[in-house]
Design an enzyme around this catalytic site. Structure first.
Site, short mmCIF file in Angstrom:
data_model
loop_
_atom_site.label_atom_id
_atom_site.label_comp_id
_atom_site.label_asym_id
_atom_site.label_seq_id
_atom_site.Cartn_x
_atom_site.Cartn_y
_atom_site.Cartn_z
N LYS A 1 0.77 -1.08 0.00
CA LYS A 1 -0.15 -0.04 0.03
C LYS A 1 0.84 1.25 0.00
CE LYS A 1 -3.75 -2.71 2.01
NZ LYS A 1 -4.95 -2.68 2.84
N GLU B 1 -9.68 -0.80 -1.84
CA GLU B 1 -9.25 0.55 -1.55
C GLU B 1 -9.22 1.74 -2.89
OE1 GLU B 1 -5.67 -0.30 0.54
OE2 GLU B 1 -7.00 -0.81 2.26
N GLY C 1 -7.48 -4.89 7.10
CA GLY C 1 -6.73 -3.62 8.02
C GLY C 1 -7.62 -3.51 9.52
P1 PGA Z 1 -4.37 -6.29 5.31
O1 PGA Z 1 -4.55 -5.77 4.03
O2 PGA Z 1 -3.58 -7.72 5.47
O3 PGA Z 1 -3.67 -5.24 5.97
O4 PGA Z 1 -5.92 -6.63 6.01
C1 PGA Z 1 -5.09 -6.83 2.85
C2 PGA Z 1 -4.92 -6.10 1.60
O5 PGA Z 1 -5.77 -4.96 1.67
O6 PGA Z 1 -4.62 -6.52 0.68
#
Ligand code: PGA
Length: 251
Positions: A11, A98, A174
């Site tokens: 990210k 996202e 997340g």
């Molecule tokens: P996360 O994110 O492991 O932090 O939950 C996964 C993703 O959005 O690819």
């Protein structure tokens, strides 16, 4: 048969020096402890070239987190699929929730991105998944079916065979709230069925479907033990080498 894959999604995290250091650390760890699956890191655009120069892509694959829906031209601030491919990256995450949620990506733009990624030899990691409300009101299968159909079912069987899918329930991203291994398996089996209806059982059986959403060393083994869960797309836990390797070693 389909591949097992653990892919990191960094990210918008790490500066270039921090990212290069993390990539080198993961690369070294994988050389010391050979993985029983393919391992990939998807990193910010700024990191692609310097990371590509430091890692051995036969042990650690490299990908971007997005690409533009146009090949080139007057699209200030965008980064195209040919640009990503020219860094040496081999993968690209497309349709992350996202991007869909905050940047208005639709199935229509995603079809363009998928086509450009494939034209440029990039392997899309195509993300799908329902939001909490859709999980709670029971429409989650329909939502995910629609995302797969609208985003990908224009492809030939040959091109569809190049796609990696990532099921990421948005309520689990997340949040620390992981889907249970049974919830993940139910959805993955459902998705494989949807693919089989369109492209046949062989294509469906050869498609890697990753789980994403608060996947961590403590729950990866249980998730990956499910027959239709072929690995993970890892956000937060991919930012620490030890955690990421803990997930990789779940295979
Ligand atoms: P996360 O994110 O492991 O932090 O939950 C996964 C993703 O959005 O690819």
């Amino acid at each position: 048969m389909r591949k097992n894959i653990v892919a990191g999604n960094w990210k918008m995290n790490t500066t270039v020096p921090e990212g290069v250091a993390l990539a080198k650390e993961v690369n070294e760890a994988l050389k010391a402890n050979k993985a029983n699956c393919d391992v990939v890191i998807c990193v910010p655009f700024t990191h692609l070239c310097p990371v590509a120069a430091e890692i051995d892509q036969t042990v650690l694959g490299l990908g971007a987190e997005n690409c533009a829906d146009h090949k080139s031209g007057a699209y200030t601030g965008e980064v195209s699929a040919p640009m990503v491919a020219s860094t040496g990256a081999k993968y690209v995450i497309l349709g992350h929730s996202e991007r869909r949620q905050y940047y208005g990506e639709t199935s229509e733009t995603l079809r363009e991105k998928v086509a450009l990624a494939l034209e440029n030899g990039l392997k899309p990691i195509f993300c799908i998944g329902e939001v909490l409300e859709e999980r709670e009101n029971g429409t989650y299968n329909d939502v995910v079916r629609r995302q797969v159909e609208e985003g990908l079912f224009n492809l030939s069987a040959e091109d569809f065979g190049k796609i990696i899918l990532a099921y990421e329930p948005v309520w689990a991203i997340g949040t620390g709230k992981t889907a249970t291994a049974d919830q993940a398996e139910d959805m993955h089996a459902f998705i494989r069925g949807v693919i089989a209806e369109k492209y046949g059982k062989e294509v469906a059986d050869n498609t890697s479907i990753l789980y994403g959403g608060s996947c961590k060393p403590s729950n990866a083994a249980e998730l990956f033990a499910k027959p239709d869960v072929d690995g993970g797309l890892i956000g937060g836990a991919s930012l620490k080498c030890a955690d990421f390797m803990g997930i990789v070693s779940a295979f």
